[in-house]
Design a protein around this motif. Sequence first.
Motif, PDB file in Angstrom:
ATOM      1  N   ARG A  82      -7.372  10.985   1.402  1.00 40.68           N
ATOM      2  CA  ARG A  82      -6.166  10.287   1.842  1.00 40.68           C
ATOM      3  C   ARG A  82      -5.401  11.125   2.853  1.00 40.68           C
ATOM      4  O   ARG A  82      -5.225  12.327   2.659  1.00 40.68           O
ATOM      5  N   ASN A  86       0.728  10.199   3.660  1.00 43.30           N
ATOM      6  CA  ASN A  86       0.826   8.967   2.875  1.00 43.30           C
ATOM      7  C   ASN A  86       1.330   9.329   1.477  1.00 43.30           C
ATOM      8  O   ASN A  86       0.582   9.856   0.669  1.00 43.30           O
ATOM      9  N   PRO A  87       2.616   9.073   1.192  1.00 49.74           N
ATOM     10  CA  PRO A  87       3.230   9.625  -0.019  1.00 49.74           C
ATOM     11  C   PRO A  87       2.665   9.063  -1.312  1.00 49.74           C
ATOM     12  O   PRO A  87       2.076   7.983  -1.339  1.00 49.74           O
ATOM     13  N   THR A 141      12.428  11.164   0.749  1.00 50.15           N
ATOM     14  CA  THR A 141      12.569  10.140  -0.284  1.00 50.15           C
ATOM     15  C   THR A 141      11.333  10.181  -1.186  1.00 50.15           C
ATOM     16  O   THR A 141      10.309  10.759  -0.820  1.00 50.15           O
ATOM     17  N   PRO A 166      -1.567   7.653  -6.886  1.00 55.74           N
ATOM     18  CA  PRO A 166      -1.895   6.518  -6.019  1.00 55.74           C
ATOM     19  C   PRO A 166      -3.045   5.741  -6.651  1.00 55.74           C
ATOM     20  O   PRO A 166      -3.582   6.149  -7.688  1.00 55.74           O
ATOM     21  N   SER A 167      -3.413   4.634  -6.066  1.00 54.71           N
ATOM     22  CA  SER A 167      -4.543   3.866  -6.568  1.00 54.71           C
ATOM     23  C   SER A 167      -5.809   4.731  -6.541  1.00 54.71           C
ATOM     24  O   SER A 167      -5.988   5.547  -5.642  1.00 54.71           O
ATOM     25  N   ILE A 207       7.078  -2.326  -3.911  1.00 50.95           N
ATOM     26  CA  ILE A 207       7.873  -1.126  -3.580  1.00 50.95           C
ATOM     27  C   ILE A 207       9.175  -1.567  -2.921  1.00 50.95           C
ATOM     28  O   ILE A 207       9.149  -2.304  -1.926  1.00 50.95           O
ATOM     29  N   ARG A 219       6.502  -3.027   0.153  1.00 48.77           N
ATOM     30  CA  ARG A 219       5.173  -3.564  -0.194  1.00 48.77           C
ATOM     31  C   ARG A 219       5.382  -4.682  -1.213  1.00 48.77           C
ATOM     32  O   ARG A 219       6.010  -4.446  -2.240  1.00 48.77           O
ATOM     33  N   ALA A 256       6.594   1.988   4.849  1.00 52.30           N
ATOM     34  CA  ALA A 256       5.802   2.622   3.790  1.00 52.30           C
ATOM     35  C   ALA A 256       4.572   3.167   4.488  1.00 52.30           C
ATOM     36  O   ALA A 256       3.743   2.410   4.962  1.00 52.30           O
ATOM     37  N   PRO A 257       4.475   4.488   4.595  1.00 56.75           N
ATOM     38  CA  PRO A 257       3.412   5.058   5.433  1.00 56.75           C
ATOM     39  C   PRO A 257       2.021   4.511   5.109  1.00 56.75           C
ATOM     40  O   PRO A 257       1.203   4.346   6.000  1.00 56.75           O
ATOM     41  N   GLY A 258       1.790   4.216   3.823  1.00 55.91           N
ATOM     42  CA  GLY A 258       0.457   3.731   3.440  1.00 55.91           C
ATOM     43  C   GLY A 258       0.105   2.400   4.055  1.00 55.91           C
ATOM     44  O   GLY A 258      -1.056   2.027   4.134  1.00 55.91           O
TER      45      GLY A 258
HETATM   46  P1  AMP Z   1      -0.793   3.713  -3.607  1.00 60.64           P
HETATM   47  O1  AMP Z   1      -0.232   4.398  -4.792  1.00 60.64           O
HETATM   48  O2  AMP Z   1      -2.189   4.077  -3.251  1.00 60.64           O
HETATM   49  O3  AMP Z   1      -0.584   2.247  -3.720  1.00 60.64           O
HETATM   50  O4  AMP Z   1       0.073   4.201  -2.396  1.00 60.64           O
HETATM   51  C1  AMP Z   1       1.437   4.411  -2.543  1.00 60.64           C
HETATM   52  C2  AMP Z   1       2.188   3.576  -1.585  1.00 60.64           C
HETATM   53  O5  AMP Z   1       3.590   3.810  -1.738  1.00 60.64           O
HETATM   54  C3  AMP Z   1       1.862   3.865  -0.157  1.00 60.64           C
HETATM   55  O6  AMP Z   1       1.769   2.678   0.588  1.00 60.64           O
HETATM   56  C4  AMP Z   1       3.031   4.687   0.300  1.00 60.64           C
HETATM   57  O7  AMP Z   1       3.171   4.634   1.661  1.00 60.64           O
HETATM   58  C5  AMP Z   1       4.183   4.068  -0.479  1.00 60.64           C
HETATM   59  N1  AMP Z   1       5.281   5.009  -0.705  1.00 60.64           N
HETATM   60  C6  AMP Z   1       5.328   5.956  -1.635  1.00 60.64           C
HETATM   61  N2  AMP Z   1       6.455   6.682  -1.517  1.00 60.64           N
HETATM   62  C7  AMP Z   1       7.140   6.190  -0.476  1.00 60.64           C
HETATM   63  C8  AMP Z   1       8.370   6.528   0.166  1.00 60.64           C
HETATM   64  N3  AMP Z   1       9.108   7.550  -0.225  1.00 60.64           N
HETATM   65  N4  AMP Z   1       8.748   5.793   1.231  1.00 60.64           N
HETATM   66  C9  AMP Z   1       7.992   4.767   1.648  1.00 60.64           C
HETATM   67  N5  AMP Z   1       6.813   4.420   1.077  1.00 60.64           N
HETATM   68  C10 AMP Z   1       6.379   5.103   0.036  1.00 60.64           C
END
Ligand code: AMP
Length: 377
Positions: A82, A86-87, A141, A166-167, A207, A219, A256-258
Motif C-alpha cells: 500500500r 494512504n492512511p 487527522t 485497512p482492508s 467515512i 467514502r 480520502a487519500p485511498g
Molecule cells: P481501508 O481501510 O483499506 O478501507 O482504507 C482506509 C480508508 O480510509 C482510505 O480510503 C483512507 O484514505 C481513508 N482515511 C483514513 N484516514 C483518513 C483521514 N485522516 N483522512 C481522510 N481519509 C482517511
Amino acid sequence: MAKDGFKGLGVSSVSNKDTEILRISEGLKVEDEKRIKDSLKSYAKMINDGKTVIFPTETVYGLGADGLNEKAAEKIYLAKGRPSDNPLILHIDRFDWIDKLAYDVSDKAWAVMKKFWPGPLTVVLQKRDVVPYKTSGGLDTIGIRMPSNKVASIFINLADTPIAAPSANISGRPSPTTPEHVISEMKGRVDGIVTWGDCSYGIESTIVDFTGDTPTILRPGAITIGMLKEVVGDVVYDKAIDPKKRLDDENIVAKAPGMKYTHYSPKADVVIVSGEAEKCVNWIREKTVENSKKDLKTAVMCKQENFSLYMENNLSEIYSLGRNNNEVAKNLFKTLINLDDMGYDVIYSEDFTDEGVGMAIMNRLLKSAGYNVQKVR
Ligand code: AMP
Ligand code: MG
C-alpha cells in the motif's frame, strides 16, 4: 491438526512457516465467549509484539497491527503493498480512547459516534501526537472506528491498544469478506489470520470527516447520508466521491487519500452496462458471442429480479448479486473474487440506484470497472 481445518464446533489454530491461522467456527455462540477469548490471546499478544494479524469485522476483513507503534504500522503497508500516504483507520473497543487519540472533537462527531457505534462508521478527527504519522499517512487527522463484530471487539480489548486495520487485500484488489478469500489472498504475508465466517455488510465503513464546518462523507458505506442527517442535520459528500462529477472533472482531488488509487479491481475487465434491462441483455448477448470468438470468457453480475431475463435469452454465465442493495453490498467483492478464481476475462455488471447503500455499491463498482460504463440505448 488438519491444515486450516475446523476442530469440532470450537476453535482451531494452525501454524505454517509464516502465518498462524485461527478459524473460529461460525457456530460459536455468546456462551462460548470465553473460548473465543482464550483462543484469541496469543493473537492479541502478536499485536502487542508489533506483528500483523488479520481479523474479522462486520464490514470486510481487516489487516491489523498496533496503531500506536510506528514500526508495526509500517508492516501493514508492506503486507498490502500500500502507498504510504494512504492512511490507516484505528479500531477501538470503547469510547474512552477518543480523548486519548483525538482533540477538538465536536458535539456532532460525538452524536454520530454515540448513535452508530459500534458499527460500520469511521470518523475523521484531529489526531494527538500519540498517533504516529506512519498510521495517519502523514496527515494531522486520524480515522477512528468501533467495530460491532464480536470477535473484533474481543480481540481489540485483549490487545488493549487501537488496532490500525485497512482492508485485508493486496493494494488495488477487492476487499476479502470470506475466510477462504482472506486466507488465499494474505497467507504468507502476515503473522496471523483469525477468521469468523463471512462479513455481514461486505463493503467498507462510511467515512465522515468532522474536522471542518460541515460533516463531510469521504467514502460512502452502509451508514447513509440520510441516516447521518437525521442525527446532525447538514451533511455533504466530498466532491471527489460523486462519480458523475469525478468523471467530468479530472482535477478534483480525493480528500480520502485511498479514494484516488485504482481500487477493488479483479483481474477480469469489468464493464458496467447501464440502460433498460432488455436492451442491456441484448447488448450483453452480442458481446458475449464476440468475446467467445476471441477466446474470452464472459460472466454477468445482475440483480436477482433480472436473473431469468438472461436465462430466457440463452445466457448462462449469470451471477445474481442479490434481491436488494444490502444483499448486493454483501456479495459484491465476494463475487468479483469468485469470478476471478473461475477464470473469467470479462465481467459485465448491471448498475444500481444511488438509494441508500446503493451509493456505496456504485462507488466500489465504478472503481472496480475503472469507470468503464457502457450506456445502452
Ligand atoms: P481501508 O481501510 O483499506 O478501507 O482504507 C482506509 C480508508 O480510509 C482510505 O480510503 C483512507 O484514505 C481513508 N482515511 C483514513 N484516514 C483518513 C483521514 N485522516 N483522512 C481522510 N481519509 C482517511
Ligand atoms: Mg481498502
